[in-house]
Design a protein around this motif. Sequence first.
Motif, mmCIF file in Angstrom:
data_model
loop_
_atom_site.group_PDB
_atom_site.id
_atom_site.type_symbol
_atom_site.label_atom_id
_atom_site.label_comp_id
_atom_site.label_asym_id
_atom_site.label_seq_id
_atom_site.Cartn_x
_atom_site.Cartn_y
_atom_site.Cartn_z
ATOM 1 N N HIS A 235 1.442 18.574 2.655
ATOM 2 C CA HIS A 235 1.034 17.388 3.381
ATOM 3 C C HIS A 235 -0.357 16.971 2.976
ATOM 4 O O HIS A 235 -0.616 15.781 2.753
ATOM 5 N N SER A 238 -0.259 15.269 -0.418
ATOM 6 C CA SER A 238 0.256 13.905 -0.373
ATOM 7 C C SER A 238 -0.711 12.974 0.330
ATOM 8 O O SER A 238 -0.928 11.843 -0.110
ATOM 9 N N PHE A 239 -1.299 13.457 1.384
ATOM 10 C CA PHE A 239 -2.275 12.668 2.134
ATOM 11 C C PHE A 239 -3.411 12.253 1.219
ATOM 12 O O PHE A 239 -3.817 11.091 1.175
ATOM 13 N N GLU A 279 -1.028 0.165 -14.233
ATOM 14 C CA GLU A 279 -0.667 1.314 -13.402
ATOM 15 C C GLU A 279 -1.751 2.366 -13.462
ATOM 16 O O GLU A 279 -2.129 2.944 -12.464
ATOM 17 N N LEU A 304 -9.674 8.476 7.572
ATOM 18 C CA LEU A 304 -8.462 9.271 7.379
ATOM 19 C C LEU A 304 -7.330 8.649 8.173
ATOM 20 O O LEU A 304 -6.843 9.190 9.153
ATOM 21 N N LEU A 306 -3.870 6.173 7.239
ATOM 22 C CA LEU A 306 -3.165 5.493 6.174
ATOM 23 C C LEU A 306 -2.668 4.113 6.587
ATOM 24 O O LEU A 306 -1.919 3.496 5.897
ATOM 25 N N ASP B 254 4.697 6.427 16.870
ATOM 26 C CA ASP B 254 5.674 5.378 17.150
ATOM 27 C C ASP B 254 6.834 5.517 16.201
ATOM 28 O O ASP B 254 6.687 6.032 15.124
ATOM 29 N N LEU B 257 6.439 0.730 13.471
ATOM 30 C CA LEU B 257 5.057 0.503 13.087
ATOM 31 C C LEU B 257 4.854 -0.980 12.801
ATOM 32 O O LEU B 257 5.646 -1.590 12.101
ATOM 33 N N LEU B 259 2.210 -3.251 10.951
ATOM 34 C CA LEU B 259 1.065 -3.106 10.062
ATOM 35 C C LEU B 259 0.676 -4.466 9.494
ATOM 36 O O LEU B 259 1.550 -5.286 9.210
ATOM 37 N N PRO B 263 -3.300 -7.397 0.823
ATOM 38 C CA PRO B 263 -3.519 -8.632 0.065
ATOM 39 C C PRO B 263 -2.647 -8.733 -1.191
ATOM 40 O O PRO B 263 -2.357 -9.803 -1.672
ATOM 41 N N PHE B 264 -2.265 -7.594 -1.783
ATOM 42 C CA PHE B 264 -1.403 -7.627 -2.965
ATOM 43 C C PHE B 264 -0.576 -6.365 -2.974
ATOM 44 O O PHE B 264 -0.868 -5.423 -2.262
ATOM 45 N N THR B 266 1.176 -3.693 -5.884
ATOM 46 C CA THR B 266 1.480 -3.323 -7.273
ATOM 47 C C THR B 266 2.851 -2.681 -7.316
ATOM 48 O O THR B 266 3.352 -2.191 -6.307
ATOM 49 N N PHE B 268 3.486 -0.047 -8.783
ATOM 50 C CA PHE B 268 3.204 1.322 -9.217
ATOM 51 C C PHE B 268 4.023 2.348 -8.440
ATOM 52 O O PHE B 268 3.931 2.442 -7.241
ATOM 53 N N TRP B 272 7.741 7.560 -6.344
ATOM 54 C CA TRP B 272 6.672 8.507 -6.024
ATOM 55 C C TRP B 272 6.200 8.323 -4.599
ATOM 56 O O TRP B 272 5.995 9.271 -3.855
ATOM 57 N N GLU B 273 6.075 7.076 -4.200
ATOM 58 C CA GLU B 273 5.574 6.837 -2.854
ATOM 59 C C GLU B 273 6.553 7.296 -1.799
ATOM 60 O O GLU B 273 6.150 7.809 -0.762
ATOM 61 N N GLU B 276 6.261 11.003 -1.452
ATOM 62 C CA GLU B 276 5.041 11.406 -0.750
ATOM 63 C C GLU B 276 5.181 11.142 0.732
ATOM 64 O O GLU B 276 4.772 11.930 1.570
ATOM 65 N N LEU B 280 4.907 13.582 4.073
ATOM 66 C CA LEU B 280 3.923 13.392 5.145
ATOM 67 C C LEU B 280 4.550 13.556 6.522
ATOM 68 O O LEU B 280 3.839 13.797 7.487
ATOM 69 N N ILE B 283 2.860 12.042 9.684
ATOM 70 C CA ILE B 283 1.516 12.367 10.169
ATOM 71 C C ILE B 283 0.539 11.712 9.214
ATOM 72 O O ILE B 283 0.401 12.124 8.074
ATOM 73 N N THR B 284 -0.117 10.651 9.672
ATOM 74 C CA THR B 284 -0.946 9.876 8.756
ATOM 75 C C THR B 284 -2.377 9.708 9.230
ATOM 76 O O THR B 284 -3.117 8.931 8.661
ATOM 77 N N LYS B 285 -2.775 10.387 10.283
ATOM 78 C CA LYS B 285 -4.155 10.233 10.746
ATOM 79 C C LYS B 285 -4.777 11.600 10.994
ATOM 80 O O LYS B 285 -4.097 12.578 11.304
ATOM 81 N N GLN B 286 -6.101 11.623 10.902
ATOM 82 C CA GLN B 286 -6.814 12.885 11.093
ATOM 83 C C GLN B 286 -6.606 13.414 12.502
ATOM 84 O O GLN B 286 -6.382 14.611 12.695
#
Lengths: 310, 330
Positions: A235, A238-239, A279, A304, A306, B254, B257, B259, B263-264, B266, B268, B272-273, B276, B280, B283-286
Amino acid sequence: MDKFRLMFQFLQSNQESFMNGICGIMALASAQMYASFEFSCPCIPEYNYSYGIGLLVVPPIWFFMLGFVLNNNVSVLAEEWKRPTGGRRKDPSVLRYMFCSITQRSLIAPAVWVSVTLMDGKSFLCAFSISLDIERFGNSSLIKGLSETDKMKLLAKIPCEKLFDNKQIREAATKYITCISQACGWIFLLMMTFIAFLIRAIRPCFTQAAFLKTKYWSHYIDIERKLFDETCKEHAKSFAKVCIHQYFENISGEMQHFHQHHSKDDSDNEDENRKSDEEKLLGIRAQDDMNKVLWNWHTCKPALALKKDE
Amino acid sequence: MERLKLVLQYFQSNSESISNGICIILALVSVKLYTSFDFNCPCLPQYNKLYSLGIMIVPPIILFFLGVLVNRHTGVMMDEWMRPIGNRSKNPAVVKYLFSAMLQRALLAPMVWLLVTLLDGKIFICAFSVSVDPTLFSGFPNSTDLDVIKIMAKVPCKEDVIFNNTSFHKAVSRYIRCYSQAVGWSILFFLIVLGAMARLIKPCFDDHATFLQTRYWSNYLDLEQKLFDETCILHARDFARKCVVQFFEDMREDTILCLPHPPFITNFGEEWEDEEEERLHGITKQEQMDQLLNKWYYSKPELNVTRIAHRPRMCVTWKDCKGKTLYSDV
């Protein structure tokens, strides 16, 4: 099927045979340490007993504690014992099982030390030479007319070859005490083996079903802990990746707005190379831009979170 | 089919040859133990016999117990003997076969110890030197004032000062050693003959077909126990993985979401995303992560992973900067 076999062997062999290996190494280390230790009895009545018995008792305690220190499962046990109940109740039999298996492994090196010491006989000779009845070993002319303290001093010198003159009595006494020491050693070994035999071979008669349950759950706790650490690492990786990617995107977003006013002619050529270069470059194409990226990374790290904010 | 056969053969040979290997190692340990043990005859009439017989009897008992302990068949046999009947009938022949296999292997190391002590002879000399008639040998040390029994008891201690000028003790030792070696070789011969006779005559008395069945089912029990342990470990691993993932996903705030649109976009690495994002687990916040780690210690989740099969999918709604919904999974 074969993959499962291999994976199982890896899992099993990694944990248990690693611990067994450590256990065996400690036992060998204990025997080797005794062999290389230079035993030197003080040959003074007040200290003989403490030295002899101390050498029999203190190193085993040290090996026992070392066994606990080197065993990974100790921290697992401590964690499971101290955790708040939460959504999962605690099972005392699992704790007992883990504690028993750790203790059994830690007891092997001390047992080896005690047996080797007793079989060798020097520590018993040092400790008990003053309690010998010297009449039975030959002529008692040696101690005739000596006071109690002088007799003790003389007897205390028996373990020291160079200090005691009468070779015959010395050898006879050494043999006698060594025999007793060896007999104690063999009896000790017999007792330990018998107790281990009772635990291993007779236990299945009594608690087999409960034993299977506790074995499964104690192993589960260990695996779960490892997997949690693994998941946290994945995690975090990835984060970090996504965070950095977003940061570059944000910065290059600002850069692109700025550059588009100045170099609109180049935009057609760039579209062809977009997929490969873009890229990799993530929109950063000038030295000043890169410097700004690096500067901002230190002075103004992104939050922190996302969620993208403006 | 072929691969399965190979695997089975590997398991079968592995289990038996491992037991044989351990048995031989124990026999070697027994020899090494004897050679490294400092045999120390007390040379006193009342203790000689006790010490010698002790050395001849106690280590074999210890080696026997060790042999039983390290043998895998012991556990299998005890399990099969003590289990409740359940849905599977018990076959006493299997238990007997396992018991005899275990016993044969466990008796090897004690036998080796006995033979080594007899062939070496020190123990016999220590035990029986007092029973030898001294008149058979010349050079009896007359000069001391000790009685005959005490002198004979000192024969095993060669360095003793009363034997300085005579070879009496050597003659007596040699005499007793001959006896000891004769006994040792006779026992070895007897054991070999017994083993050979048992191998040759057994097929005449035993029903070979039943024997094949018994051997098959004993092997089966051993394999079954191994496979059960294996399956338990694999299951625990899967269970743990699901439990941890479920715990991570429960900490999501939640399922829908909202969001602000970036602005753009890619092109890319789309795949992969996705990968990832899966790792995760939402869990995306500290603060979320901190709370997760805290909860992992203070309030461990219950041992129930049925929910993960029916977990709700995360639905994302994209809005532009003005707040208008562009596209949504809802």
